[in-house]
Design an enzyme around this catalytic site. Sequence first.
Site, PDB file in Angstrom:
ATOM      1  N   SER A  44       0.657  -1.223   0.059  1.00 14.50           N
ATOM      2  CA  SER A  44      -0.018  -0.163   0.036  1.00 14.50           C
ATOM      3  C   SER A  44       0.797   1.195   0.049  1.00 14.50           C
ATOM      4  O   SER A  44       0.411   2.462  -0.296  1.00 14.50           O
ATOM      5  CB  SER A  44      -0.886   0.114   1.386  1.00 14.50           C
ATOM      6  OG  SER A  44      -0.131  -0.185   2.336  1.00 14.50           O
ATOM      7  N   ASP A  82       5.853  -6.960   2.347  1.00 10.56           N
ATOM      8  CA  ASP A  82       4.853  -7.386   1.743  1.00 10.56           C
ATOM      9  C   ASP A  82       5.270  -7.786   0.303  1.00 10.56           C
ATOM     10  O   ASP A  82       5.955  -6.977  -0.496  1.00 10.56           O
ATOM     11  CB  ASP A  82       3.881  -6.066   1.450  1.00 10.56           C
ATOM     12  CG  ASP A  82       2.532  -6.815   1.473  1.00 10.56           C
ATOM     13  OD1 ASP A  82       1.972  -8.109   1.273  1.00 10.56           O
ATOM     14  OD2 ASP A  82       1.599  -5.732   1.210  1.00 10.56           O
ATOM     15  N   LYS A 112       4.915 -11.073   3.900  1.00  6.86           N
ATOM     16  CA  LYS A 112       3.421 -11.410   3.717  1.00  6.86           C
ATOM     17  C   LYS A 112       3.177 -11.634   2.411  1.00  6.86           C
ATOM     18  O   LYS A 112       3.821 -11.034   1.374  1.00  6.86           O
ATOM     19  CB  LYS A 112       2.659 -10.107   4.124  1.00  6.86           C
ATOM     20  CG  LYS A 112       1.191 -10.431   3.915  1.00  6.86           C
ATOM     21  CD  LYS A 112       0.352  -9.162   4.571  1.00  6.86           C
ATOM     22  CE  LYS A 112       0.293  -7.819   3.833  1.00  6.86           C
ATOM     23  NZ  LYS A 112      -0.454  -8.186   2.524  1.00  6.86           N
ATOM     24  N   GLU A 114      -0.054 -12.323  -0.352  1.00 10.63           N
ATOM     25  CA  GLU A 114      -1.600 -12.268  -0.515  1.00 10.63           C
ATOM     26  C   GLU A 114      -1.870 -13.568  -1.373  1.00 10.63           C
ATOM     27  O   GLU A 114      -1.039 -13.930  -2.282  1.00 10.63           O
ATOM     28  CB  GLU A 114      -1.861 -11.295  -1.500  1.00 10.63           C
ATOM     29  CG  GLU A 114      -2.218  -9.864  -0.838  1.00 10.63           C
ATOM     30  CD  GLU A 114      -2.784  -8.919  -1.624  1.00 10.63           C
ATOM     31  OE1 GLU A 114      -2.402  -7.562  -1.552  1.00 10.63           O
ATOM     32  OE2 GLU A 114      -3.480  -9.078  -2.556  1.00 10.63           O
ATOM     33  N   GLU A 180      -8.779  -9.397   4.915  1.00  8.35           N
ATOM     34  CA  GLU A 180      -9.409  -8.208   4.727  1.00  8.35           C
ATOM     35  C   GLU A 180     -10.964  -8.141   4.204  1.00  8.35           C
ATOM     36  O   GLU A 180     -11.372  -9.002   3.142  1.00  8.35           O
ATOM     37  CB  GLU A 180      -8.393  -7.752   3.504  1.00  8.35           C
ATOM     38  CG  GLU A 180      -8.824  -6.334   2.959  1.00  8.35           C
ATOM     39  CD  GLU A 180      -7.576  -5.589   2.378  1.00  8.35           C
ATOM     40  OE1 GLU A 180      -6.515  -6.027   2.316  1.00  8.35           O
ATOM     41  OE2 GLU A 180      -8.015  -4.407   2.035  1.00  8.35           O
TER      42      GLU A 180
END
Length: 255
Positions: A44, A82, A112, A114, A180
């Site tokens: 982000s 990330d 991390k 996703e 999320e």
Amino acid sequence: MKTTTRSLRALKGVRPVVCLTAYDAPTARIAAEGGADLLLVGDSVGNTVLGLPDTVGVTMDMMIHHTAAVARTKPDALIVGDLPFALAHDSFSKLLGYARRFLQEGGAQAVKIEGGATVAPAIAKLVDAGIPIMGHVGLLPQRFHATGYRRRGLTPQDQVKLLADAVAIAEAGAFALVVECVDETFMPAITAAVRIPTIGIGSGRGCDGQILVLHDLLGLTPEPPSFVRPEANLHRDAVAAVRRWAKKVRNPSRR
Ligand code: KIV
């Protein structure tokens, strides 16, 4: 005392885990001194700090640059880097290389990733190689070109898929799981199904912890997501401070 992946995992059922994003030294200090257990150098950074429209344009080099800035502050909080867009689907040797860069060059303690059940085999191999992994299921911002930003867990079919994704990531050996924008009525079922802490964002209270983008929390984002209740309005305060100073510069006699 430094938070480790093991001590963070052990918080499940003991107390809620507090997580925030950080992208540089000042935000790392703010989040860590404020009491965060975990600092996520999230992709982000793209839309929050770098002026990109979304996270898709974020690269490994950008992530290492920002992760290293956070690590130089030597926080007690656990630092997680990330993995950027689509890299989890590269060959395993490339994926191992990206994870290695986060730990060796970036100074992170974990990575991390996703994705749901499809990335679980890669996560299992990384964990086997000694790389601690945090999972991320539910709304996956990196896939917004394919799926849009849609709330998850609203239908029985989607709930079955979400549960399977969460269990697959936990069984692959992840130490924690970001969830999320999952419907808050379904979130407790995910938390009950896995033995690792679930870290919610926009998923209600039925999680083992919460994460927010620090800039949303502090009022630095023009339009934060609707689930965020900012605790400050730093953009407004900073603009006011600059205006006061600019006025003094333009009217030196009135100082
Ligand atoms: O990149 C990020 O900041 C994230 C959080 C929103 C969980 O993935």
